[in-house]
Design an enzyme around this catalytic site. Structure first.
Site, PDB file in Angstrom:
ATOM      1  N   HIS A 175     -20.109 -37.730  14.864  1.00  0.00           N
ATOM      2  CA  HIS A 175     -19.113 -36.526  15.564  1.00  0.00           C
ATOM      3  C   HIS A 175     -19.994 -35.410  15.114  1.00  0.00           C
ATOM      4  O   HIS A 175     -19.622 -33.711  14.894  1.00  0.00           O
ATOM      5  CB  HIS A 175     -18.203 -35.890  15.177  1.00  0.00           C
ATOM      6  CG  HIS A 175     -17.313 -37.239  15.133  1.00  0.00           C
ATOM      7  ND1 HIS A 175     -15.806 -37.920  14.933  1.00  0.00           N
ATOM      8  CD2 HIS A 175     -16.790 -37.888  16.554  1.00  0.00           C
ATOM      9  CE1 HIS A 175     -15.223 -38.502  15.683  1.00  0.00           C
ATOM     10  NE2 HIS A 175     -15.675 -38.494  16.255  1.00  0.00           N
ATOM     11  N   CYS A 210     -30.445 -29.879  21.844  1.00  0.00           N
ATOM     12  CA  CYS A 210     -30.359 -29.118  22.974  1.00  0.00           C
ATOM     13  C   CYS A 210     -29.233 -30.101  24.007  1.00  0.00           C
ATOM     14  O   CYS A 210     -29.349 -31.117  24.550  1.00  0.00           O
ATOM     15  CB  CYS A 210     -32.029 -29.463  23.456  1.00  0.00           C
ATOM     16  SG  CYS A 210     -32.241 -28.960  24.685  1.00  0.00           S
ATOM     17  N   CYS A 248     -38.117 -27.427  25.676  1.00  0.00           N
ATOM     18  CA  CYS A 248     -37.701 -28.051  27.173  1.00  0.00           C
ATOM     19  C   CYS A 248     -37.222 -26.345  27.524  1.00  0.00           C
ATOM     20  O   CYS A 248     -37.201 -26.373  28.273  1.00  0.00           O
ATOM     21  CB  CYS A 248     -37.510 -29.026  27.581  1.00  0.00           C
ATOM     22  SG  CYS A 248     -35.267 -28.800  26.096  1.00  0.00           S
ATOM     23  N   THR A 264     -11.772 -43.534   6.889  1.00  0.00           N
ATOM     24  CA  THR A 264     -10.804 -43.467   8.188  1.00  0.00           C
ATOM     25  C   THR A 264      -9.191 -43.134   8.240  1.00  0.00           C
ATOM     26  O   THR A 264      -9.098 -44.401   7.818  1.00  0.00           O
ATOM     27  CB  THR A 264     -12.127 -43.148   9.106  1.00  0.00           C
ATOM     28  OG1 THR A 264     -11.113 -43.000  10.278  1.00  0.00           O
ATOM     29  CG2 THR A 264     -12.133 -45.146   8.756  1.00  0.00           C
ATOM     30  N   SER A 265      -8.666 -42.695   9.367  1.00  0.00           N
ATOM     31  CA  SER A 265      -7.600 -42.846   9.423  1.00  0.00           C
ATOM     32  C   SER A 265      -7.736 -44.044  10.835  1.00  0.00           C
ATOM     33  O   SER A 265      -6.530 -44.588  11.509  1.00  0.00           O
ATOM     34  CB  SER A 265      -6.932 -42.073   9.610  1.00  0.00           C
ATOM     35  OG  SER A 265      -7.375 -41.041  10.798  1.00  0.00           O
TER      36      SER A 265
HETATM   37  P1  NAD Z   1      -8.999 -38.112   8.883  1.00  0.00           P
HETATM   38  O1  NAD Z   1      -8.144 -37.133   8.254  1.00  0.00           O
HETATM   39  O2  NAD Z   1      -7.970 -38.664  10.299  1.00  0.00           O
HETATM   40  O3  NAD Z   1      -7.880 -39.464   7.512  1.00  0.00           O
HETATM   41  C1  NAD Z   1      -8.844 -39.445   6.547  1.00  0.00           C
HETATM   42  C2  NAD Z   1      -8.445 -41.068   5.501  1.00  0.00           C
HETATM   43  O4  NAD Z   1      -8.994 -40.823   4.721  1.00  0.00           O
HETATM   44  C3  NAD Z   1      -7.071 -41.442   5.428  1.00  0.00           C
HETATM   45  O5  NAD Z   1      -6.997 -42.691   5.663  1.00  0.00           O
HETATM   46  C4  NAD Z   1      -6.564 -41.217   4.326  1.00  0.00           C
HETATM   47  O6  NAD Z   1      -5.893 -41.824   4.346  1.00  0.00           O
HETATM   48  C5  NAD Z   1      -8.296 -41.107   3.487  1.00  0.00           C
HETATM   49  N1  NAD Z   1      -8.426 -40.828   2.168  1.00  0.00           N
HETATM   50  C6  NAD Z   1      -8.169 -39.788   1.656  1.00  0.00           C
HETATM   51  N2  NAD Z   1      -8.630 -39.543   0.380  1.00  0.00           N
HETATM   52  C7  NAD Z   1      -9.212 -40.860   0.496  1.00  0.00           C
HETATM   53  C8  NAD Z   1     -10.713 -40.549  -0.626  1.00  0.00           C
HETATM   54  N3  NAD Z   1     -10.327 -40.044  -1.667  1.00  0.00           N
HETATM   55  N4  NAD Z   1     -10.408 -42.473  -1.085  1.00  0.00           N
HETATM   56  C9  NAD Z   1     -10.295 -42.745   0.700  1.00  0.00           C
HETATM   57  N5  NAD Z   1     -10.011 -42.243   1.810  1.00  0.00           N
HETATM   58  C10 NAD Z   1      -9.051 -41.394   1.544  1.00  0.00           C
HETATM   59  O7  NAD Z   1     -10.433 -38.498   9.253  1.00  0.00           O
HETATM   60  P2  NAD Z   1     -11.065 -39.029  10.313  1.00  0.00           P
HETATM   61  O8  NAD Z   1     -10.604 -40.094  10.173  1.00  0.00           O
HETATM   62  O9  NAD Z   1     -12.071 -38.734   9.667  1.00  0.00           O
HETATM   63  O10 NAD Z   1     -11.022 -38.723  10.944  1.00  0.00           O
HETATM   64  C11 NAD Z   1     -11.021 -36.787  11.470  1.00  0.00           C
HETATM   65  C12 NAD Z   1     -11.931 -36.214  12.339  1.00  0.00           C
HETATM   66  O11 NAD Z   1     -12.302 -34.769  12.099  1.00  0.00           O
HETATM   67  C13 NAD Z   1     -13.861 -37.050  11.945  1.00  0.00           C
HETATM   68  O12 NAD Z   1     -14.280 -37.473  12.490  1.00  0.00           O
HETATM   69  C14 NAD Z   1     -14.311 -35.988  11.789  1.00  0.00           C
HETATM   70  O13 NAD Z   1     -15.436 -34.944  12.910  1.00  0.00           O
HETATM   71  C15 NAD Z   1     -14.093 -34.900  11.205  1.00  0.00           C
HETATM   72  N6  NAD Z   1     -13.483 -33.984  10.144  1.00  0.00           N
HETATM   73  C16 NAD Z   1     -15.003 -33.969   8.714  1.00  0.00           C
HETATM   74  C17 NAD Z   1     -14.494 -33.806   8.036  1.00  0.00           C
HETATM   75  C18 NAD Z   1     -16.035 -33.781   6.967  1.00  0.00           C
HETATM   76  O14 NAD Z   1     -17.389 -33.859   7.370  1.00  0.00           O
HETATM   77  N7  NAD Z   1     -15.768 -34.294   5.938  1.00  0.00           N
HETATM   78  C19 NAD Z   1     -13.706 -32.961   7.421  1.00  0.00           C
HETATM   79  C20 NAD Z   1     -12.323 -33.659   7.923  1.00  0.00           C
HETATM   80  C21 NAD Z   1     -11.929 -33.859   9.546  1.00  0.00           C
END
Ligand code: NAD
Length: 258
Positions: A131, A139, A163, A201-202
């Site tokens: 992401h 670019c 470019c 990740t969810s």
């Molecule tokens: P999500 O917010 O949808 O899900 C977070 C997941 O992390 C949940 O399943 C939760 O149970 C789990 N979790 C919470 N605390 C935890 C811990 N201490 N250890 C392990 N797991 C834990 O996150 P996602 O699936 O990454 O999707 C959200 C999108 O939003 C991503 O694709 C990203 O691009 C963006 N995002 C990025 C950040 C970042 O860069 N840090 C933060 C929030 C969202």
């Protein structure tokens, strides 16, 4: 196959990984939660608390402009808190353990959904940011990436030094296709993997969530480290229900011993 509510141990995860030759991780916001960056979903997530932002803004604006403005101002406050949390964050023991696993030859690639740059800052080298990266611009014509603080903003939109194409922030927006070079690398890794470690990740954002399932269909082991269940839990061979900042250092310690 592990049931959604079944629990495994880090020891079991280490045992599954020990014989694997190409281990790929998919990481998400949960890994960075212990660095003080809120997740979107799960308990404590900003969307769990405030609701998901809409991607049909134009339609909503026309139906009720006053409400749209109120919500946009709220969202801006939220997002600036989020951006500040990313800017303040430092890698946590989970990120550091993943870099250590890479150095030990136990982890071969990380596909991260996070935009926070914490994997690289922790020392991981083989990282694909599906992401994008909050600190970079990309670019739109040639795909070159530069640091945001290294570009000239006198004329807008800023243009590529290589470019002359239009630059946008590297972070992938709602509805924007994942850059082709990034998607190709994710597919390549999913095809190489004989184990997938799914951390924090969810697993509901696509295409990211499909790579572990693709690898699993090819026979790879699937291991999940997450305190809460996800749609991938039922496919996983081992599910460790613990914060990544605890499970990953333990995993690195176990795999560090022959
Ligand atoms: P999500 O917010 O949808 O899900 C977070 C997941 O992390 C949940 O399943 C939760 O149970 C789990 N979790 C919470 N605390 C935890 C811990 N201490 N250890 C392990 N797991 C834990 O996150 P996602 O699936 O990454 O999707 C959200 C999108 O939003 C991503 O694709 C990203 O691009 C963006 N995002 C990025 C950040 C970042 O860069 N840090 C933060 C929030 C969202």
């Amino acid at each position: 196959m592990t049931r959604v509510d079944a629990k495994g141990t880090v020891e079991q995860a280490a045992e599954r990984l020990r014989a694997c030759r190409h281990v790929v991780a998919l990481t998400g916001a949960g890994l960075s939660a212990e660095s003080g960056i809120p997740t979107y979903r799960g308990s404590g997530g900003i969307w769990t608390k405030w609701g998901e932002p809409t991607i049909d803004g134009w339609e909503l604006f026309n139906s009720d402009p006053g409400r749209w403005w109120e919500e946009a101002i709220d969202r801006q406050t939220l997002m600036s808190d989020f951006a500040q949390a990313i800017d303040r964050a430092e890698p946590n023991p989970g990120h550091l353990a993943m870099a250590e696993l890479e150095r030990m030859g136990r982890l071969h690639h990380v596909i991260t959904q996070n935009i926070d740059d914490l994997h690289r800052r922790a020392g991981s080298r083989a990282v694909t940011e599906i992401h994008g990266n909050r600190h970079l611009v990309r670019c739109m014509s040639c795909g070159r990436r530069d640091r945001q603080d290294a570009i000239f903003l006198e004329r807008l939109p800023p243009l590529c030094q290589e470019c002359g194409g239009i630059l946008k922030n590297d972070t992938v927006m709602f509805g924007e296709p994942i850059p082709a070079d990034v998607l190709d690398e994710c597919h390549r890794q999913a095809n190489l993997a004989d184990a997938f470690l799914v951390v924090g990740t969810s697993a509901v954002v696509y295409p990211a969530a499909e790579f572990p399932a693709m690898a699993k269909r090819r026979g790879a082991a699937l291991l999940e480290l997450n305190p809460e269940p996800t749609p991938l839990s039922r496919l996983a061979d081992v599910v460790v229900r613990a914060p990544a900042g605890e499970s990953l250092p333990r995993l690195a310690a176990l795999l560090g011993t022959a």
